[in-house]
Write an enzyme that holds these catalytic residues in place. Structure first.
Site, short mmCIF file in Angstrom:
data_model
loop_
_atom_site.label_atom_id
_atom_site.label_comp_id
_atom_site.label_asym_id
_atom_site.label_seq_id
_atom_site.Cartn_x
_atom_site.Cartn_y
_atom_site.Cartn_z
N CYS A 162 -8.75 -12.36 -29.94
CA CYS A 162 -7.39 -12.55 -29.43
C CYS A 162 -7.32 -12.69 -27.92
O CYS A 162 -6.26 -12.98 -27.37
CB CYS A 162 -6.51 -11.38 -29.88
SG CYS A 162 -6.69 -11.00 -31.63
N HIS A 301 0.25 -8.01 -24.44
CA HIS A 301 -0.42 -8.47 -25.65
C HIS A 301 0.51 -8.18 -26.83
O HIS A 301 0.69 -9.02 -27.70
CB HIS A 301 -1.77 -7.76 -25.81
CG HIS A 301 -2.60 -8.30 -26.92
ND1 HIS A 301 -2.98 -9.62 -26.98
CD2 HIS A 301 -3.11 -7.70 -28.04
CE1 HIS A 301 -3.71 -9.82 -28.07
NE2 HIS A 301 -3.79 -8.68 -28.73
N GLU A 312 -1.56 -0.15 -25.29
CA GLU A 312 -1.24 -1.03 -24.16
C GLU A 312 -0.22 -0.37 -23.24
O GLU A 312 -0.31 -0.51 -22.01
CB GLU A 312 -0.70 -2.37 -24.66
CG GLU A 312 -0.52 -3.37 -23.54
CD GLU A 312 -0.20 -4.78 -24.00
OE1 GLU A 312 -0.23 -5.69 -23.15
OE2 GLU A 312 0.11 -4.96 -25.20
N LYS A 333 5.13 -12.53 -28.60
CA LYS A 333 4.67 -12.58 -30.00
C LYS A 333 5.79 -12.22 -30.97
O LYS A 333 5.72 -12.53 -32.15
CB LYS A 333 3.48 -11.64 -30.21
CG LYS A 333 2.17 -12.12 -29.60
CD LYS A 333 1.03 -11.18 -29.94
CE LYS A 333 -0.29 -11.64 -29.35
NZ LYS A 333 -0.36 -11.46 -27.89
N HIS A 338 1.40 -14.11 -33.68
CA HIS A 338 0.14 -13.93 -32.95
C HIS A 338 -0.76 -15.14 -33.20
O HIS A 338 -1.29 -15.33 -34.30
CB HIS A 338 -0.53 -12.64 -33.42
CG HIS A 338 -1.71 -12.23 -32.61
ND1 HIS A 338 -2.28 -13.03 -31.63
CD2 HIS A 338 -2.46 -11.09 -32.64
CE1 HIS A 338 -3.31 -12.40 -31.10
NE2 HIS A 338 -3.43 -11.23 -31.69
N PHE A 397 -9.94 -8.02 -30.82
CA PHE A 397 -10.90 -7.33 -31.68
C PHE A 397 -12.29 -7.42 -31.03
O PHE A 397 -12.68 -8.46 -30.50
CB PHE A 397 -10.97 -7.98 -33.06
CG PHE A 397 -9.83 -7.59 -33.99
CD1 PHE A 397 -8.80 -6.76 -33.58
CD2 PHE A 397 -9.80 -8.07 -35.28
CE1 PHE A 397 -7.77 -6.41 -34.43
CE2 PHE A 397 -8.77 -7.73 -36.15
CZ PHE A 397 -7.76 -6.90 -35.73
#
Length: 411
Positions: A162, A301, A312, A333, A338, A397
């Site tokens: 990502c 994010h 975050e 998002k 996403h 990830f």
């Protein structure tokens, strides 16, 4: 050191297939999430995603080439063509050896993989397409863009899940800053909404199982339940400042900082103390030569998973200290879903547009505050504001953290 500016941007997104429709969707809090139409979801727990709508592929790729490319490459080509057209570049402006492409994909041609593996199972190995490999490998978006534009400088494809799009832009920025390139396409592209992807992410318990598309992606809300997959691409035309000024280019913004770290903590979960993400933000601010109180906006994010949004938030407070409570933070998002490897690229574009228009896009679907997520998430309605610096966060990830710092172009 050289300066790196943005002279063109292109986007294919669930909110629209060009910059104008994408930015208008963000400004107005439009939800690009709907019921999946690419395949039958009868046996799936998850039935919603942020698909691309009404995309005319033949506008960008000749009809005979469509079946020779996976859609992730086609989306990338389309976004690059838009960015090139916006840049106003002409053949005489370009030294091919100093023209690069760094456009990545988190997964590559997953839809083609699924299709061809099923075909092999049903009809045998002789029926697998001879173009299976070049259609699926993740570097082919960059390769196809370079081929189309005759770009003979570095042609690379960073793959960091990502964080892919953000890392690609960051690496392109460094290539220009250190004098290796005059021009570089940079960004990410993804077309991975498929049965196997939805099944895999669902069984990983990463996706929202909310049946209402309008409530499926709600970052930082206490009742969030996971992320929503999206498809699309974002590509920036990055250019060395003097090169851009010499040809009289219109400049839309400047990249002034980049940070990249790894949590080295867990395959999928972010580090709870936010150290890695905070360090990446600090690196981006330090390179830009700014302090936390100088940051006008953070595009988070913000996936809508329980652990990401808390982690975050902790990271932002760790990096910005008390200034964190004064900086608007939104997750686009909530509107686009996403886009995996393309997420950082379309979110970088959101930052550029925000700075250029002095407007902060909202986090939609926000209803119930979470005591562990206590920042200003610009709930539901965007707002006008004087903006100068914006951070764009991507956390992937594998523990990948990447952050870009953009500056409003002031001439």
């Amino acid at each position: 050191m050289k300066r790196c500016v943005i002279t063109g941007i292109g986007a294919v997104t669930p909110l629209g297939n060009d910059i104008e429709s994408y930015w208008n969707g963000l400004k107005n809090g439009v939800c690009g999430i709907d019921y999946i139409k690419k395949f039958d979801t009868e046996n799936y727990k998850v039935k919603v995603a942020a698909e691309i709508k009404d995309f005319d592929a033949e506008k960008y790729v000749p009809k005979k080439e469509l079946k020779r490319n996976d859609m992730f490459s086609i989306y990338g080509i389309a976004a690059a063509m838009q960015a090139f057209e916006m840049s106003g570049l002409k053949e005489g402006d370009i030294d091919p050896d100093r023209f690069g492409v760094i456009v990545g994909s988190g997964i590559g041609g997953l839809f083609t993989m699924e299709e061809q593996i099923l075909k092999m199972g049903e009809k045998g190995p002789s029926k697998v397409s001879p173009l299976f490999i070049p259609m699926t490998i993740g570097n082919m978006a960059s390769g196809n863009i370079a081929l189309k534009f005759g770009a003979k400088g570095i042609c690379s494809s960073v793959v960091t899940a990502c964080a892919t799009g953000t890392n690609c832009i960051g690496e392109a920025y460094r290539n220009i800053k250190h004098g290796y390139l005059d021009l570089c396409f940079a960004g990410g592209t993804e077309a991975s909404i498929s049965g196997i992807a939805i099944a895999g992410f669902t069984n990983l318990t990463a996706l929202s199982t909310e049946p209402d598309p309008k409530k499926a992606s709600r970052p930082f809300d206490k009742n969030r339940s996971g992320f929503v997959m999206g498809d699309g691409a974002g590509v920036l035309m990055l250019e060395e400042l003097e090169h851009a000024l010499k040809r009289g280019a219109k400049i839309y913004g400047e990249i002034v900082g980049y940070g990249a770290t790894c949590d080295a903590y867990h395959v999928t979960a972010p580090c709870p103390d936010g150290e890695g993400a905070a360090k990446a933000m600090e690196m981006a601010m330090n390179e830009a030569g700014i302090k936390p109180e100088d940051v006008s906006y953070i595009n988070a994010h913000g996936t809508g998973t329980h652990h990401n949004d808390i982690g975050e938030t902790v990271a932002i407070k760790r990096a910005l200290g008390s200034a964190a409570y004064k900086v608007p933070v939104s997750s686009t998002k909530s509107m686009t879903g996403h886009l995996l490897g393309a997420a950082g690229a379309v979110e970088a574009i959101a930052c550029i547009c925000a700075l250029d228009n002095n407007f902060i896009p909202p986090t939609i679907g926000y209803e119930t505050p979470d005591e562990e997520c206590d920042l200003d998430y610009v709930p539901n309605t965007g707002r006008a504001a004087e903006l100068r610096y914006a951070l764009s966060n991507s956390l992937g990830f594998g523990g990948h953290n990447a952050v870009l710092c953009f500056k409003k172009w002031e001439g």
